[in-house]
Design an enzyme around this catalytic site. Structure first.
Site, PDB file in Angstrom:
ATOM      1  CG  ASP A 291       8.651   2.761  -7.313  1.00 58.36           C
ATOM      2  OD1 ASP A 291       9.488   1.427  -7.534  1.00 58.36           O
ATOM      3  OD2 ASP A 291       7.816   2.932  -6.484  1.00 58.36           O
TER       4      ASP A 291
ATOM      5  CG  ASN B 173      13.754  -0.367 -12.108  1.00 59.99           C
ATOM      6  OD1 ASN B 173      13.198   0.596 -12.693  1.00 59.99           O
ATOM      7  ND2 ASN B 173      14.977   0.069 -11.416  1.00 59.99           N
TER       8      ASN B 173
ATOM      9  CG  HIS C 202      17.145  -3.152 -10.521  1.00 61.31           C
ATOM     10  ND1 HIS C 202      16.399  -2.397 -10.222  1.00 61.31           N
ATOM     11  CD2 HIS C 202      16.997  -4.017  -9.538  1.00 61.31           C
ATOM     12  CE1 HIS C 202      15.578  -2.672  -8.740  1.00 61.31           C
ATOM     13  NE2 HIS C 202      16.237  -3.768  -8.652  1.00 61.31           N
TER      14      HIS C 202
ATOM     15  CB  SER D   5      16.591   4.529  -0.282  1.00 63.95           C
ATOM     16  OG  SER D   5      15.986   3.264   0.078  1.00 63.95           O
ATOM     17  CB  THR D   6      19.391   4.562   4.195  1.00 60.35           C
ATOM     18  OG1 THR D   6      17.871   5.432   4.036  1.00 60.35           O
ATOM     19  CG2 THR D   6      20.495   5.787   4.007  1.00 60.35           C
TER      20      THR D   6
ATOM     21  CG  LEU E 106      22.021  17.999 -16.289  1.00 55.15           C
ATOM     22  CD1 LEU E 106      20.771  18.725 -15.647  1.00 55.15           C
ATOM     23  CD2 LEU E 106      21.735  16.736 -17.035  1.00 55.15           C
TER      24      LEU E 106
ATOM     25  NE  ARG F  49       7.445   6.371  -5.493  1.00 55.07           N
ATOM     26  CZ  ARG F  49       7.856   5.910  -4.235  1.00 55.07           C
ATOM     27  NH1 ARG F  49       7.762   6.732  -3.450  1.00 55.07           N
ATOM     28  NH2 ARG F  49       8.291   4.775  -4.187  1.00 55.07           N
TER      29      ARG F  49
ATOM     30  NE  ARG G  18       5.748   4.046  -0.961  1.00 53.89           N
ATOM     31  CZ  ARG G  18       4.851   3.061  -1.360  1.00 53.89           C
ATOM     32  NH1 ARG G  18       3.626   3.101  -1.316  1.00 53.89           N
ATOM     33  NH2 ARG G  18       5.393   1.847  -2.098  1.00 53.89           N
TER      34      ARG G  18
ATOM     35  CB  SER H 282       9.967   6.189  -0.552  1.00 57.16           C
ATOM     36  OG  SER H 282       8.928   5.677  -1.055  1.00 57.16           O
TER      37      SER H 282
END
Ligand code: FPP
Length: 255
Positions: free
Chosen positions: A35, A37, A52, A80-81, A146, A203, A209, A211
């Site tokens: 988070d 950007n 981004h 995310s949706t 990985l 985060r 949060r 999210s």
């Protein structure tokens, strides 16, 4: 192997001092909400998409460091949706990033034996995005290192709703009875069916949060929040997060 162990034992200095990583307690699954950007770009007087673009470059550093440290799964929240609500130009740009990233980084991922995996509803993505990510999954499917799990068009509530639907269908068809629903049955119907839960959730950008991210899976994860904006995040911050994780005592509700 010896080289890896030596690396694990080495120290890294960070803004908050020197962190030492203990080779025996590296989180096996790290999940990151990338988070900040937009704010990074704004601070520099640049358009949001510049943030981004810069954020995408950080992924290379984080993958390499996670791999070096012996992390088994790295989950990155890429879209995310809810992100569809953003201006079309920004969404279009975000949808180009997987392709750009993979065009550049697929050779590195192959060299590092990284296996790309997706979590989310890829059917709704633009054709070019879908093509790039399914190719990466296919090209890396035999890799055994990985697991790089991209959460793309992912939302935890949608994931849980879909799991409930799948279970309801099994009950309707008679292959499962309601009494036999256990935590494992639910887990098996999530988009992370074959993955262990995150040990550490990171985060960036100072937001505290979740999210709509992995609500079921982070039930017992350790959380680490930082004010650092994602484009400024680097391998030292990852090490710092792991060092903090290693000082935590995980009790899973016990004493
Ligand atoms: C949140 O920052 C970030 C995103 C919604 C996108 C994250 C995507 C990347 C870092 C690159 C993805 C790359 C690949 C390869 C999939 P924000 O825009 O919400 O920042 P703000 O809160 O400061 O506005």
């Amino acid at each position: 192997m010896l080289e890896k162990l030596t690396k694990w034992k080495s120290s890294f200095s960070s803004q908050e001092g020197t962190n030492e990583i203990d080779d025996i307690n590296v989180p096996r699954h790290i999940a990151i909400i990338m988070d900040g950007n937009g704010r990074w770009a704004k601070q520099k007087g640049l358009p949001r998409i510049a943030g981004h673009r810069e954020g995408m470059k950080v992924i290379n550093k984080v993958v390499r460091k996670a791999d070096d440290l012996g992390v088994e799964i790295l989950t990155l929240y890429a879209f995310s949706t809810e992100n569809w609500k953003r201006p079309k130009t920004e969404v279009d740009f975000l949808m180009k990033l997987p392709e750009r990233f993979l065009n550049k980084e697929l050779p590195m991922l192959m060299e590092k034996n990284v296996k790309v995996r997706l979590m989310g509803t890829i059917e709704n993505l633009p054709e070019h995005t879908k093509r790039a990510v399914t190719k990466a999954v296919k090209d890396t499917e035999q890799n055994t290192g990985l697991i790089l799990n991209f959460a793309l068009n992912y939302g935890s509530r949608f994931e849980l709703m879909e799991a409930v639907k799948k279970i309801a269908n099994q009950i309707e068809s008679g292959s499962l009875s309601a009494e036999d629903i256990t935590e494992s049955v639910l887990k098996e119907n999530l988009m992370t069916a074959e993955l262990r839960d995150p040990d550490l959730l990171i985060r960036t950008s100072g937001e505290i949060r979740l999210s709509n991210f992995m609500l079921w899976q982070v039930a017992y994860s350790e959380f680490w929040f930082t004010d650092v904006l994602w484009p400024d995040f680097d391998e030292h911050h990852l090490v710092e997060a792991i060092a903090v994780y290693q000082k935590r005592v995980r009790r899973y509700g016990g004493v």
